[in-house]
Design a protein around this motif. Structure first.
Motif, PDB file in Angstrom:
ATOM      1  N   THR A   1     -41.270 -10.525  -9.310  1.00 47.89           N
ATOM      2  CA  THR A   1     -39.948 -10.583  -9.913  1.00 47.89           C
ATOM      3  C   THR A   1     -38.913 -10.167  -8.888  1.00 47.89           C
ATOM      4  O   THR A   1     -39.164  -9.323  -8.031  1.00 47.89           O
ATOM      5  CB  THR A   1     -39.816  -9.664 -11.151  1.00 47.89           C
ATOM      6  OG1 THR A   1     -39.968  -8.305 -10.752  1.00 47.89           O
ATOM      7  CG2 THR A   1     -40.836 -10.020 -12.210  1.00 47.89           C
TER       8      THR A   1
ATOM      9  N   LEU B   1     -48.891 -12.346 -18.773  1.00 51.29           N
ATOM     10  CA  LEU B   1     -47.788 -13.307 -18.765  1.00 51.29           C
ATOM     11  C   LEU B   1     -46.942 -13.150 -20.034  1.00 51.29           C
ATOM     12  O   LEU B   1     -45.713 -13.162 -19.962  1.00 51.29           O
ATOM     13  CB  LEU B   1     -48.304 -14.741 -18.631  1.00 51.29           C
ATOM     14  CG  LEU B   1     -47.236 -15.830 -18.615  1.00 51.29           C
ATOM     15  CD1 LEU B   1     -46.234 -15.618 -17.486  1.00 51.29           C
ATOM     16  CD2 LEU B   1     -47.880 -17.203 -18.500  1.00 51.29           C
ATOM     17  N   ARG B   2     -47.582 -12.970 -21.183  1.00 54.12           N
ATOM     18  CA  ARG B   2     -46.826 -12.746 -22.422  1.00 54.12           C
ATOM     19  C   ARG B   2     -45.964 -11.484 -22.312  1.00 54.12           C
ATOM     20  O   ARG B   2     -44.793 -11.483 -22.698  1.00 54.12           O
ATOM     21  CB  ARG B   2     -47.767 -12.643 -23.625  1.00 54.12           C
ATOM     22  CG  ARG B   2     -48.245 -13.981 -24.141  1.00 54.12           C
ATOM     23  CD  ARG B   2     -48.953 -13.869 -25.470  1.00 54.12           C
ATOM     24  NE  ARG B   2     -50.124 -13.003 -25.442  1.00 54.12           N
ATOM     25  CZ  ARG B   2     -51.339 -13.373 -25.013  1.00 54.12           C
ATOM     26  NH1 ARG B   2     -51.537 -14.619 -24.590  1.00 54.12           N
ATOM     27  NH2 ARG B   2     -52.348 -12.529 -25.032  1.00 54.12           N
TER      28      ARG B   2
ATOM     29  N   LEU C   1     -39.140 -18.920 -13.172  1.00 50.73           N
ATOM     30  CA  LEU C   1     -38.321 -18.805 -14.381  1.00 50.73           C
ATOM     31  C   LEU C   1     -37.091 -17.969 -14.051  1.00 50.73           C
ATOM     32  O   LEU C   1     -37.150 -16.745 -14.060  1.00 50.73           O
ATOM     33  CB  LEU C   1     -39.131 -18.152 -15.503  1.00 50.73           C
ATOM     34  CG  LEU C   1     -40.397 -18.893 -15.931  1.00 50.73           C
ATOM     35  CD1 LEU C   1     -41.180 -18.075 -16.944  1.00 50.73           C
ATOM     36  CD2 LEU C   1     -40.048 -20.262 -16.487  1.00 50.73           C
TER      37      LEU C   1
ATOM     38  N   SER D   1     -44.855 -10.175 -19.563  1.00 51.46           N
ATOM     39  CA  SER D   1     -43.804 -10.470 -18.582  1.00 51.46           C
ATOM     40  C   SER D   1     -42.656 -11.247 -19.209  1.00 51.46           C
ATOM     41  O   SER D   1     -41.485 -11.001 -18.890  1.00 51.46           O
ATOM     42  CB  SER D   1     -44.384 -11.270 -17.408  1.00 51.46           C
ATOM     43  OG  SER D   1     -45.359 -10.528 -16.728  1.00 51.46           O
ATOM     44  N   LEU D   2     -42.965 -12.164 -20.089  1.00 54.44           N
ATOM     45  CA  LEU D   2     -41.916 -12.941 -20.751  1.00 54.44           C
ATOM     46  C   LEU D   2     -41.093 -12.071 -21.704  1.00 54.44           C
ATOM     47  O   LEU D   2     -39.880 -12.251 -21.820  1.00 54.44           O
ATOM     48  CB  LEU D   2     -42.523 -14.140 -21.475  1.00 54.44           C
ATOM     49  CG  LEU D   2     -43.126 -15.198 -20.543  1.00 54.44           C
ATOM     50  CD1 LEU D   2     -43.846 -16.272 -21.350  1.00 54.44           C
ATOM     51  CD2 LEU D   2     -42.091 -15.792 -19.620  1.00 54.44           C
TER      52      LEU D   2
ATOM     53  N   ARG E   1     -38.816 -10.197 -19.511  1.00 56.93           N
ATOM     54  CA  ARG E   1     -37.766 -11.113 -19.058  1.00 56.93           C
ATOM     55  C   ARG E   1     -36.647 -11.186 -20.097  1.00 56.93           C
ATOM     56  O   ARG E   1     -35.460 -11.167 -19.762  1.00 56.93           O
ATOM     57  CB  ARG E   1     -38.357 -12.492 -18.784  1.00 56.93           C
ATOM     58  CG  ARG E   1     -37.371 -13.524 -18.297  1.00 56.93           C
ATOM     59  CD  ARG E   1     -38.102 -14.840 -18.013  1.00 56.93           C
ATOM     60  NE  ARG E   1     -37.181 -15.830 -17.520  1.00 56.93           N
ATOM     61  CZ  ARG E   1     -36.527 -16.706 -18.294  1.00 56.93           C
ATOM     62  NH1 ARG E   1     -36.698 -16.701 -19.603  1.00 56.93           N
ATOM     63  NH2 ARG E   1     -35.704 -17.583 -17.758  1.00 56.93           N
ATOM     64  N   ARG E   2     -37.029 -11.270 -21.371  1.00 59.38           N
ATOM     65  CA  ARG E   2     -36.019 -11.276 -22.447  1.00 59.38           C
ATOM     66  C   ARG E   2     -35.248  -9.954 -22.464  1.00 59.38           C
ATOM     67  O   ARG E   2     -34.044  -9.933 -22.690  1.00 59.38           O
ATOM     68  CB  ARG E   2     -36.678 -11.538 -23.805  1.00 59.38           C
ATOM     69  CG  ARG E   2     -37.108 -12.983 -23.993  1.00 59.38           C
ATOM     70  CD  ARG E   2     -37.582 -13.274 -25.402  1.00 59.38           C
ATOM     71  NE  ARG E   2     -38.777 -12.544 -25.767  1.00 59.38           N
ATOM     72  CZ  ARG E   2     -40.023 -12.918 -25.483  1.00 59.38           C
ATOM     73  NH1 ARG E   2     -40.245 -14.033 -24.813  1.00 59.38           N
ATOM     74  NH2 ARG E   2     -41.051 -12.187 -25.862  1.00 59.38           N
TER      75      ARG E   2
END
Length: 126
Positions: free
Chosen positions: A70, A38-39, A7, A41-42, A45-46
């Motif tokens: 990352t 994972l949630r 991503l 991490s997302l 990411r935002r």
């Protein structure tokens, strides 16, 4: 084996100079923690996308290996430090640290004008 594509995110404009590249590898102890991690991490990411000085980020998730990598590229070390102290990153690191089997974090200079990847974190050819 399920595969999650990398991503990537790249800022519309990047600062001058080589910047700072941070490569982080985290491995969870338990497979059952992967969906929640994972949630988190997302969400982080935002956060990178909204952080001053952020040039790019690549998130590589390998769920069955319980491993997340990352590669982030920043204008300077001050931008990295400000990001690390802000939420949700700060809280996630506190929350997940006890659940990690392995953690590695390296920092080095980037290559001006070349977005780093997981396979080439300095942006230079191997």
């Amino acid at each position: 084996m399920p595969v999650i594509p990398d991503l990537p995110w790249t800022a519309p404009r990047t600062g001058p100079g080589p910047g700072v590249v941070v490569v982080t590898r985290l491995q969870l102890r338990r497979l059952r923690d992967v969906p929640a991690f994972l949630r988190a991490s997302l969400a982080i990411r935002r956060q990178v996308g909204d952080s001053p000085g952020a040039r790019s980020l690549v998130l590589r998730a390998q769920p069955l290996a319980r491993t997340f990598t990352t590669v982030s590229w920043w204008d300077d070390a001050a931008a990295v430090a400000a990001f690390a102290r802000a939420e949700p990153h700060r809280g996630a690191m506190r929350r997940w640290h006890p659940q990690l089997e392995d953690f590695a974090n390296t920092t080095h200079a980037g290559t001006e004008g070349v977005v780093p990847t997981v396979d080439r974190p300095t942006g230079q050819a191997v």
